[in-house]
Design an enzyme around this catalytic site. Sequence first.
Site, PDB file in Angstrom:
ATOM      1  N   GLU A  95       5.491  57.993 -20.243  1.00 21.71           N
ATOM      2  CA  GLU A  95       7.078  57.235 -21.281  1.00 21.71           C
ATOM      3  C   GLU A  95       8.743  57.765 -20.445  1.00 21.71           C
ATOM      4  O   GLU A  95       9.524  56.970 -20.804  1.00 21.71           O
ATOM      5  CB  GLU A  95       7.140  57.495 -22.813  1.00 21.71           C
ATOM      6  N   GLU A 138       6.568  48.984 -15.902  1.00 17.89           N
ATOM      7  CA  GLU A 138       5.285  49.849 -15.637  1.00 17.89           C
ATOM      8  C   GLU A 138       5.086  50.400 -14.608  1.00 17.89           C
ATOM      9  O   GLU A 138       4.048  51.756 -14.913  1.00 17.89           O
ATOM     10  CB  GLU A 138       3.985  48.833 -16.063  1.00 17.89           C
TER      11      GLU A 138
HETATM   12 ZN    ZN Z   1       4.185  51.699 -20.672  1.00 15.82          ZN
END
Ligand code: ZN
Length: 506
Positions: A268, A297
């Site tokens: 995160e 991502e």
């Molecule tokens: Zn992620």
Amino acid sequence: MTPADAYAELVRRSKELGVLNSCAATLAWDQQTYMPPGGAGLRGEQMAFLAALAHQKFTDPKVGELLAAVEGSDLVADSESDAAANVRELRRGYDRATKLPQSLVEELARVTTAAQQAWERAKKANDFPSFRPHLEKVVGLKRQEADAVGFTAHRYEALLEEYEPGTTVAELKELFAGLTRDLVPLVRRIADSPTKPDRSLLEREYPVDRQKVFAEAAAVAVGFDFAAGRLDTTSHPFCSGMGPGDCRITTRYNPRFFPEAFFGVLHETGHALYEQNLPAEHFGTPLGVACSFGVHESQSRLWENQVGRGRPFWDHFFPRLKQTFPAALAGVGPDAFHLAVNDVRPSLIRVEADEATYNLHIALRFELELALLSGDLAVADLPGAWNERFQALLGLPVPDDTRGCLQDIHWSFGGIGYFPTYTLGNLYAAQLMAAARRDLGAESLAADFRRGEFVRLKDWLVANVHRHGQRHRAGELCRRATGAALSPQPFLSYLAEKYAGLYRAC
Ligand code: ZN
């Protein structure tokens, strides 16, 4: 109205929407962290009100007129200018939002709300037949959505565009083919290696209060700004960028499994570094928004895996970890620990998968989504198709649908086209990391990490990824940052090299 006036008005409206959406994001964060259960009804009304207001403002026909007034003008002649990028992405969003009939939007909301509840029950009871009619409706509506939005080569691309604009089915097929060709034998070789990680050393007593302190220190070390962010606890970890100066991440602590919270926080934090380093002056316009789901991502996987599961990182952090958890790690050396956090073994559940097998889980879902959407696969035949392909890719029999095709929430909320962004993230992460090593020097970068210093890597990512917002589409961003189109090769080379060292059998 001159094109310049039209553009100024577009930017004003876009920034206003940015503020409105950040209000909704703040409410959503509160809902998942501190809101008392009794507030759920009011929160639902608040969120619905803000969503309707934002939709109304964004689909105002005046926005279409303003876009038309700027398009084709000198303002956007240079395709890399601020105006050209903002207009390109605002047009994409506007077209998508206005092409979908209101009735379809409402039907999708109704059907997916019911489908998510049905999915939760079906997953618990291992009862695919009860979920089947819901999924049939979702797939049918997503087909209608794709047809309403429009596509050229493949219906799937209309859905993919919501997450990964510009990426095609042909590109994805090629990436996944390259990946599975090498990953399947790599995973077998690791399974045959006599080297076996001892996972049990991660499953000892790791007091949560100390985990919290340790994870926060790692987040700060890699560059998370706590004066412009928070770390809280939720059952489903996430990162939410409200806007400049405020990005919040969450995690979940498991007192008997160290990696869950620690790598979750690194993951995160990777998302958060992207949000914290988007250009604040462009907040509310596409230039102030992350490029795509896949690129987002890539930032989380880069810090979680490429950096956080690497040996130089633990050369710095392992001695500190031992001081923090002396009982759990008594007698454990850095080699055993590093091997344990790089345990590779085929498993049934995607979210628990290691770096090597993870993309096989995604390849399976991508294949099945394509077949469901084209009609080659009927929803009724999904469990059988899942189990057969799972066995072929991961070499394991699937004991039940709960641990098979019912394990993920995505299809129940209509997120067809979402899964590939996880693999794109892994591939972009490896390719960006290889380019950073080339630009900054692989050895000196590793020496940085051994000293607990990560600022040169972070600055490289800010310069090559974060500060561009949506100026370029993901493919172009990748070419500019790394000098080449996205390829599975940097990821495969990274794994081969890492596991050759760890398992001595690759
Ligand atoms: Zn992620």
